[in-house]
Design a protein around this motif. Structure first.
Motif, PDB file in Angstrom:
ATOM      1  N   ALA A  60       8.917   2.973   9.398  1.00  0.00           N
ATOM      2  CA  ALA A  60       9.435   3.551   8.155  1.00  0.00           C
ATOM      3  C   ALA A  60       8.295   3.937   7.221  1.00  0.00           C
ATOM      4  N   LEU A  61       7.281   3.095   7.159  1.00  0.00           N
ATOM      5  CA  LEU A  61       6.154   3.412   6.281  1.00  0.00           C
ATOM      6  C   LEU A  61       5.258   4.492   6.871  1.00  0.00           C
ATOM      7  N   LEU A  62       5.106   4.503   8.167  1.00  0.00           N
ATOM      8  CA  LEU A  62       4.271   5.526   8.798  1.00  0.00           C
ATOM      9  C   LEU A  62       4.948   6.887   8.847  1.00  0.00           C
ATOM     10  N   SER A  63       6.256   6.928   8.600  1.00  0.00           N
ATOM     11  CA  SER A  63       6.961   8.212   8.618  1.00  0.00           C
ATOM     12  C   SER A  63       6.954   8.908   7.260  1.00  0.00           C
ATOM     13  N   ILE A  64       6.330   8.291   6.268  1.00  0.00           N
ATOM     14  CA  ILE A  64       6.201   8.952   4.971  1.00  0.00           C
ATOM     15  C   ILE A  64       5.209  10.103   5.139  1.00  0.00           C
ATOM     16  N   GLY A  65       5.662  11.264   4.796  1.00  0.00           N
ATOM     17  CA  GLY A  65       4.835  12.451   4.989  1.00  0.00           C
ATOM     18  C   GLY A  65       3.681  12.520   4.010  1.00  0.00           C
ATOM     19  N   PRO A  66       2.669  13.346   4.325  1.00  0.00           N
ATOM     20  CA  PRO A  66       1.539  13.504   3.401  1.00  0.00           C
ATOM     21  C   PRO A  66       2.002  14.207   2.135  1.00  0.00           C
ATOM     22  N   GLY A  67       1.505  13.760   1.039  1.00  0.00           N
ATOM     23  CA  GLY A  67       1.856  14.329  -0.252  1.00  0.00           C
ATOM     24  C   GLY A  67       3.178  13.858  -0.794  1.00  0.00           C
ATOM     25  N   PRO A 102      12.318  12.517  -8.709  1.00  0.00           N
ATOM     26  CA  PRO A 102      12.610  11.642  -7.579  1.00  0.00           C
ATOM     27  C   PRO A 102      11.589  11.815  -6.453  1.00  0.00           C
ATOM     28  N   CYS A 103      11.193  10.726  -5.902  1.00  0.00           N
ATOM     29  CA  CYS A 103      10.181  10.719  -4.852  1.00  0.00           C
ATOM     30  C   CYS A 103      10.856  10.785  -3.483  1.00  0.00           C
ATOM     31  N   PRO A 104      10.386  11.655  -2.590  1.00  0.00           N
ATOM     32  CA  PRO A 104      11.009  11.722  -1.266  1.00  0.00           C
ATOM     33  C   PRO A 104      10.726  10.490  -0.407  1.00  0.00           C
ATOM     34  N   ALA A 105       9.793   9.647  -0.807  1.00  0.00           N
ATOM     35  CA  ALA A 105       9.442   8.466  -0.014  1.00  0.00           C
ATOM     36  C   ALA A 105      10.268   7.238  -0.379  1.00  0.00           C
ATOM     37  N   VAL A 106      11.121   7.317  -1.382  1.00  0.00           N
ATOM     38  CA  VAL A 106      11.899   6.162  -1.818  1.00  0.00           C
ATOM     39  C   VAL A 106      12.791   5.600  -0.705  1.00  0.00           C
ATOM     40  N   PRO A 107      13.490   6.430   0.080  1.00  0.00           N
ATOM     41  CA  PRO A 107      14.293   5.847   1.172  1.00  0.00           C
ATOM     42  C   PRO A 107      13.436   5.114   2.207  1.00  0.00           C
ATOM     43  N   HIS A 108      12.251   5.624   2.475  1.00  0.00           N
ATOM     44  CA  HIS A 108      11.358   4.966   3.427  1.00  0.00           C
ATOM     45  C   HIS A 108      10.930   3.594   2.905  1.00  0.00           C
ATOM     46  N   LEU A 109      10.618   3.530   1.629  1.00  0.00           N
ATOM     47  CA  LEU A 109      10.205   2.260   1.034  1.00  0.00           C
ATOM     48  C   LEU A 109      11.362   1.264   0.982  1.00  0.00           C
ATOM     49  N   ALA A 110      12.581   1.754   0.762  1.00  0.00           N
ATOM     50  CA  ALA A 110      13.742   0.867   0.746  1.00  0.00           C
ATOM     51  C   ALA A 110      14.010   0.303   2.136  1.00  0.00           C
ATOM     52  N   VAL A 111      13.867   1.128   3.157  1.00  0.00           N
ATOM     53  CA  VAL A 111      14.046   0.654   4.534  1.00  0.00           C
ATOM     54  C   VAL A 111      12.973  -0.366   4.886  1.00  0.00           C
ATOM     55  N   LEU A 114       0.826  -1.212   0.000  1.00  0.00           N
ATOM     56  CA  LEU A 114       0.000   0.000   0.000  1.00  0.00           C
ATOM     57  C   LEU A 114       0.858   1.258   0.000  1.00  0.00           C
ATOM     58  N   GLY A 115       1.988   1.201   0.685  1.00  0.00           N
ATOM     59  CA  GLY A 115       2.905   2.342   0.672  1.00  0.00           C
ATOM     60  C   GLY A 115       3.469   2.585  -0.716  1.00  0.00           C
ATOM     61  N   GLU A 116       3.745   1.515  -1.439  1.00  0.00           N
ATOM     62  CA  GLU A 116       4.241   1.643  -2.819  1.00  0.00           C
ATOM     63  C   GLU A 116       3.164   2.250  -3.713  1.00  0.00           C
ATOM     64  N   MET A 117       1.938   1.792  -3.566  1.00  0.00           N
ATOM     65  CA  MET A 117       0.849   2.317  -4.393  1.00  0.00           C
ATOM     66  C   MET A 117       0.513   3.760  -4.035  1.00  0.00           C
ATOM     67  N   ALA A 118       0.659   4.126  -2.775  1.00  0.00           N
ATOM     68  CA  ALA A 118       0.351   5.489  -2.357  1.00  0.00           C
ATOM     69  C   ALA A 118       1.357   6.488  -2.908  1.00  0.00           C
ATOM     70  N   THR A 119       2.546   6.044  -3.221  1.00  0.00           N
ATOM     71  CA  THR A 119       3.563   6.957  -3.734  1.00  0.00           C
ATOM     72  C   THR A 119       3.712   6.864  -5.252  1.00  0.00           C
ATOM     73  N   ASP A 120       2.814   6.204  -5.953  1.00  0.00           N
ATOM     74  CA  ASP A 120       2.890   6.102  -7.413  1.00  0.00           C
ATOM     75  C   ASP A 120       2.889   7.458  -8.118  1.00  0.00           C
ATOM     76  N   PRO A 121       2.012   8.398  -7.767  1.00  0.00           N
ATOM     77  CA  PRO A 121       1.984   9.660  -8.511  1.00  0.00           C
ATOM     78  C   PRO A 121       3.266  10.471  -8.412  1.00  0.00           C
ATOM     79  N   CYS A 122       4.030  10.333  -7.334  1.00  0.00           N
ATOM     80  CA  CYS A 122       5.202  11.196  -7.178  1.00  0.00           C
ATOM     81  C   CYS A 122       6.382  10.724  -8.025  1.00  0.00           C
ATOM     82  N   THR A 123       6.356   9.532  -8.565  1.00  0.00           N
ATOM     83  CA  THR A 123       7.495   9.073  -9.352  1.00  0.00           C
ATOM     84  C   THR A 123       7.460   9.589 -10.789  1.00  0.00           C
ATOM     85  N   SER A 124       6.336  10.116 -11.237  1.00  0.00           N
ATOM     86  CA  SER A 124       6.247  10.580 -12.619  1.00  0.00           C
ATOM     87  C   SER A 124       6.905  11.956 -12.809  1.00  0.00           C
ATOM     88  N   THR A 125       7.016  12.756 -11.766  1.00  0.00           N
ATOM     89  CA  THR A 125       7.567  14.109 -11.909  1.00  0.00           C
ATOM     90  C   THR A 125       9.046  14.196 -11.545  1.00  0.00           C
TER      91      THR A 125
END
Length: 116
Positions: free
Chosen positions: A108-115, A56-65, A43-54
């Motif tokens: 790590a997943l709960l620390s991903i900020g909104p947006g 680098p996504c700031p949530a990538v380190p959180h998802l890697a952890v 769900l964390g991966e799907m929630a950050t889908d829109p940010c990868t099109s523009t």
């Protein structure tokens, strides 16, 4: 002279070896938490889908952890059994590693900020 017959060994008074208790509880807890952890990671991966099109996504380190923590939890569940059997003083500490790895994944997943 009196000869004494060999007798059975006297009980030492120590409790029976119960090395398997801590790894059993840890394995049950980890296996119960693993499916929600993997689902939350997806769900964390799907929630950050829109940010990868523009860019680098700031949530990538959180998802890697989070991914590394899930893999570490599975490896730790397997390795805790021989470690708990061999390293008597560190038995409880070794058995705390798999649930702790899943806790790292949740945080790590709960620390991903909104947006993000």
């Amino acid at each position: 002279m009196s000869e004494s017959l060999p007798t059975a060994a006297a009980p030492t008074g120590t409790a029976p070896d119960r090395w398997w208790r801590a790894p059993s509880i840890s394995t049950a807890l980890t296996l119960a938490l693993l499916p929600p952890a993997v689902m939350l990671r997806g769900l964390g991966e799907m929630a950050t889908d829109p940010c990868t099109s523009t860019g680098p996504c700031p949530a990538v380190p959180h998802l890697a952890v989070a991914s590394a923590a899930v893999v570490a939890a599975v490896i730790a569940v397997v390795l805790q059994w021989p470690a708990a059997r061999l390293f008597r003083p560190a038995r409880v500490a070794v058995s705390l590693v798999p649930p702790a790895a899943l806790a790292v994944e949740f945080f790590a997943l709960l620390s991903i900020g909104p947006g993000a």
